[in-house]
Design a protein around this motif. Structure first.
Motif, mmCIF file in Angstrom:
data_model
loop_
_atom_site.group_PDB
_atom_site.id
_atom_site.type_symbol
_atom_site.label_atom_id
_atom_site.label_comp_id
_atom_site.label_asym_id
_atom_site.label_seq_id
_atom_site.Cartn_x
_atom_site.Cartn_y
_atom_site.Cartn_z
ATOM 1 N N ALA A 1 -4.087 1.620 -1.220
ATOM 2 C CA ALA A 1 -2.870 2.335 -1.598
ATOM 3 C C ALA A 1 -2.955 3.798 -1.179
ATOM 4 O O ALA A 1 -3.957 4.474 -1.436
ATOM 5 N N SER B 1 0.812 -1.221 0.000
ATOM 6 C CA SER B 1 0.000 0.000 0.000
ATOM 7 C C SER B 1 0.844 1.269 0.000
ATOM 8 O O SER B 1 0.495 2.267 -0.626
ATOM 9 N N ALA C 1 -4.729 -4.496 0.501
ATOM 10 C CA ALA C 1 -3.571 -3.595 0.513
ATOM 11 C C ALA C 1 -3.532 -2.738 -0.757
ATOM 12 O O ALA C 1 -3.256 -1.536 -0.702
#
Length: 302
Positions: free
Chosen positions: A213, A140, A209
């Motif tokens: 981001a 991320s 994830a």
């Protein structure tokens, strides 16, 4: 006795009517009440670094599309017109039809930069090791330090060769320098295969994830170019990549918009700065998504 029975029967009838009225009233009230929906938050790893900036809202592991855009015809000439300098490749895969709708230089190899972190994350999870939060942060926030640790711990270049064999990747190669994971070679066609595997396997920690981001990577770089900037108002998840300059500048955007996999890999001369390259990649994605015929969609947030 008859008078008492009559009164009793009348009472029963009135009571029954009242019960029906009350029941109907509750039913109507219940129908107008909003239904509370819990939001699912993706929590990157807890470290001493600044808290991640909020990403797009988390939903299910597999994105869905509420409206299907008409297929966009894009060729190498259209990409080159937007790029001006350098080279770009693009592949768009429609998961509903199971067909590739755009394929331009799909097998041209590029330095992967952080796109290879997808394979690193897959290796960590499929071998049952590593803290989930650390792997999610690596994705991320595109954290290079965490990527380097997992690269070393899970086999280095062998990570790439294992996934090349498992997924049938035809243009992906490990780096010549075993310690430089970002020099892995990839193609747009192979990156699409990686996303198809992630979606089919419903790799929830990885997908969450990518959906979460952050706008800035761990190095401070703005990683909302490409898909996030171009796909305004749509659900997306992404893994971005950027690097410079050995000897060129790489800017890659990859991910899922609605139910469509979108991959754009681009290589720019070092004279093209990151801001200009980022705008061009965003313009490329905007064209692929039918957001305009080559118009600059800018750098606005999601």
């Amino acid at each position: 006795m008859r008078k008492v029975s009559g009164i009793f029967l009348v009472g029963l009838c009135l009571g029954a009517i009242g019960a029906v009225v009350v029941t109907a009233s509750h039913g109507d009230a219940a129908a107008t009440q909003p239904i509370a929906v819990a939001e699912t938050a993706t929590t990157p790893s807890a470290t001493s670094a600044p808290a991640p900036e909020p990403g797009p809202p988390a939903t299910s592991a597999t994105p869905t599309s509420s409206a299907k855009a008409e297929p966009v015809e894009v060729d190498a000439g259209k990409l080159d017109k937007i790029m001006r300098d350098g080279t770009a490749s693009a592949v768009v895969f429609d998961r509903d039809s199971g067909k590739t709708t755009v394929s331009v230089r799909a097998d041209r190899a590029y330095t992967s930069a952080s796109i290879v972190k997808l394979l690193i994350a897959l290796s960590v999870f499929e071998q049952g090791g590593g803290p989930v939060a650390d792997v999610q942060r690596m994705l991320s926030r595109s954290d290079d330090d965490l990527a380097s640790r997992s690269w070393s711990a899970y086999g280095g270049p062998a990570i790439v060769t294992r996934w090349v064999k498992k997924l049938g990747l035809t243009g992906t190669r490990p780096p010549e320098d075993a310690g430089r994971w970002g020099d892995t070679r990839i193609t747009a066609a192979d990156v699409v295969k990686i996303y198809r595997y992630l979606l089919e396997r419903r790799s929830t920690p990885i997908m969450n994830a990518l959906r979460g981001a952050t706008e800035r990577g761990s190095d401070g770089f703005r990683q909302y170019f490409g898909i996030p900037d171009a796909a305004k108002g749509q659900e997306w998840l992404v893994k971005q990549g950027w690097s410079c300059c050995r000897p060129t500048r790489m800017l890659h955007t990859s991910g899922v918009v609605g139910n469509t996999i979108v991959v754009v890999l681009s290589e720019h001369p070092a004279k093209v700065d990151y801001a200009t390259g980022s705008r061009r990649v965003t313009e490329l994605v905007g064209t692929l998504l039918g957001e305009g015929e080559g118009e600059d969609v800018g750098e606005g947030g999601r």
